[in-house]
Design a protein around this motif. Sequence first.
Motif, PDB file in Angstrom:
ATOM      1  N   LEU A  27      42.018  62.768 101.016  1.00 42.08           N
ATOM      2  CA  LEU A  27      42.145  63.135 102.419  1.00 42.08           C
ATOM      3  C   LEU A  27      43.456  63.881 102.663  1.00 42.08           C
ATOM      4  CD1 LEU A  27      39.884  60.993 102.419  1.00 42.08           C
ATOM      5  CD2 LEU A  27      40.720  60.221 104.639  1.00 42.08           C
ATOM      6  N   ILE A  53      39.504  70.556  99.569  1.00 42.42           N
ATOM      7  CA  ILE A  53      38.765  70.377  98.326  1.00 42.42           C
ATOM      8  C   ILE A  53      38.250  71.738  97.890  1.00 42.42           C
ATOM      9  CG2 ILE A  53      36.752  69.330  97.224  1.00 42.42           C
ATOM     10  CD1 ILE A  53      36.942  67.051  99.240  1.00 42.42           C
ATOM     11  N   SER A  85      38.964  64.829 109.126  1.00 43.87           N
ATOM     12  CA  SER A  85      38.474  65.054 107.779  1.00 43.87           C
ATOM     13  C   SER A  85      37.086  65.687 107.839  1.00 43.87           C
ATOM     14  CB  SER A  85      38.432  63.748 106.981  1.00 43.87           C
ATOM     15  OG  SER A  85      38.389  64.019 105.587  1.00 43.87           O
ATOM     16  N   HIS A  91      34.796  65.499 102.383  1.00 43.09           N
ATOM     17  CA  HIS A  91      35.773  64.474 102.017  1.00 43.09           C
ATOM     18  C   HIS A  91      35.155  63.080 102.097  1.00 43.09           C
ATOM     19  CE1 HIS A  91      38.707  67.725 102.825  1.00 43.09           C
ATOM     20  NE2 HIS A  91      39.534  67.026 102.066  1.00 43.09           N
ATOM     21  N   LYS A 150      36.188  65.210  92.553  1.00 44.64           N
ATOM     22  CA  LYS A 150      35.953  66.088  93.688  1.00 44.64           C
ATOM     23  C   LYS A 150      34.544  66.684  93.580  1.00 44.64           C
ATOM     24  CE  LYS A 150      37.835  70.400  91.777  1.00 44.64           C
ATOM     25  NZ  LYS A 150      38.781  71.505  91.991  1.00 44.64           N
TER      26      LYS A 150
END
Length: 532
Positions: free
Chosen positions: A347, A351, A388, A392, A408
């Motif tokens: 967070l 990404i 977020s 995520h 990820k």
Amino acid sequence: MRKRMHITFVVMLLLTSVVMVRLLTLSLDVQYTAAAHSQSTYRLELSRTRGRIYDAQLRPLAGGRVRYKAAIAPSEECRSHLAGVMEPKQYAAISENLRRRSPFVCVVSSGDIEGSGVSVFRTETRYSANTVAEHTIGYLNGSGEGASGIERVYDSYLAGAEGALTLSYEITAAGGSLAGVKPTVTDTTANSRAGVVLTLDTDIQLLAEEAAKQLPRGAVVVMELPDCKLRAVVSTPSIECDSIGTYLEREDAPLLNRAISAYDIGSVFKLTVAAAALETGLDPTSVYCCEGYTDIGENRFHCSNREGHGDVDMYSAIACSCNTYFIDLARQIGGERILEYARRLGLGQSISLCDGYDTAAGCLPEPKTLDRPAALANLAFGQGELLSTPMHMAALTAAIANGGIYRKPSILVGLVNAEGEYIQKTETPQGKEILSQETCRVLTLAMRKAVTEGTASGGEGERVQCAAKTGTAQTGIVENGHKVLQAWYAGFFPYDDPRYVCVVLAEDGKSGGSSAAPVFKHIADGLERRCQ
């Protein structure tokens, strides 16, 4: 003697003139020949293509979609033929072109009209009415360049796989095609079979898009475990990639890819607080008494149940989403500890789904702000300076389902050439252990309890058991007299052997349990049927 010289001079002059005239004639002949050749050929382009975008099974997502086009060389015989085989409405639409002499192109439904002066070809269109994953694929600008999504990120490679289908007609001086002479076909569209391969699965994407029709605005993310490969990414409202101009002024912002955009997340964040506490050594069976509210200084924080939940431990607090339990938990472990695990879970930082294709970073509060007890209390149940993305939340949920291993999400398999051979392949992202298996076991049991007894009960599949956490986040925004809430449902299934993570965001929803849970349930049941 002088007379003889005059005669010689005149003869030489005449000979020079003849040579010059001959050279001029030859020069003009060459020019006329070249001009005549260029004027006798008429070039007609039926299709121009660029590299394709594929799903994981090499099924085209962009490009490779069939569209029939007819190349028509007008003549009396051609007009008579078309009048007999075409629908009257379609014939009327091209009647103006039929009165001209130059060949032209029109879209047709099949090859059935082929005949006198009419050649029908299977051409390729980039998008169609049933295009899926539009926000991920992206779209082109007016110049045919990638403007968003994968079209933008891999524009150079996709443009480099350009191809075209063209016809060259021999025409008369009047501009009409020569009767009985077939056009020359040049087809390089096979070049465009090269392209970008994504991890998406068209079948799962279609399932998720069907489920997401329940969301006027929102997003769905489906990942397959343990590698966290994205199988479906949905953003609603949907768009048509070849009609982008129609969406620019709409208030519901269809062009926004909500799956990678940041939102208030609410109680889904409680999983992070719980993880931080468990990793600190907190006993999940420790009991806290919820009276329905707690006072922090001059601020009163209410629980979702204003009458109070009574005695709760971590399992039941996650199941019923007890705010005051988590406020007390946050005060025990402190803001820095919570932020540490929030960062470990990805967070507050973007990404990278593949090179050049990143999510929004979202937002975590600054550590200093959490020195204020009220700010820490807000963070404890996912409010305050916290934003977020659905991506995520999917990664966070996957870390729990994977026994504490964080990976990820990834969306790129690699690049293929025109023969379908990989020239570049992406390695599966390396996992990193950030939570203990015991912590994940406790969280999984609590998320299962949320489905069987708590706020997440609406997402339980008819055919598969799930584990999940809901969230209903206040935004501080008021539209048309009501407070805008963001409703979340984040979970995985099957419960006893996790294979898929699914996160649903219902923008401006009522609650995670009512607005987002039915979408999750639809997908869970659909994938269970698919796996059998």
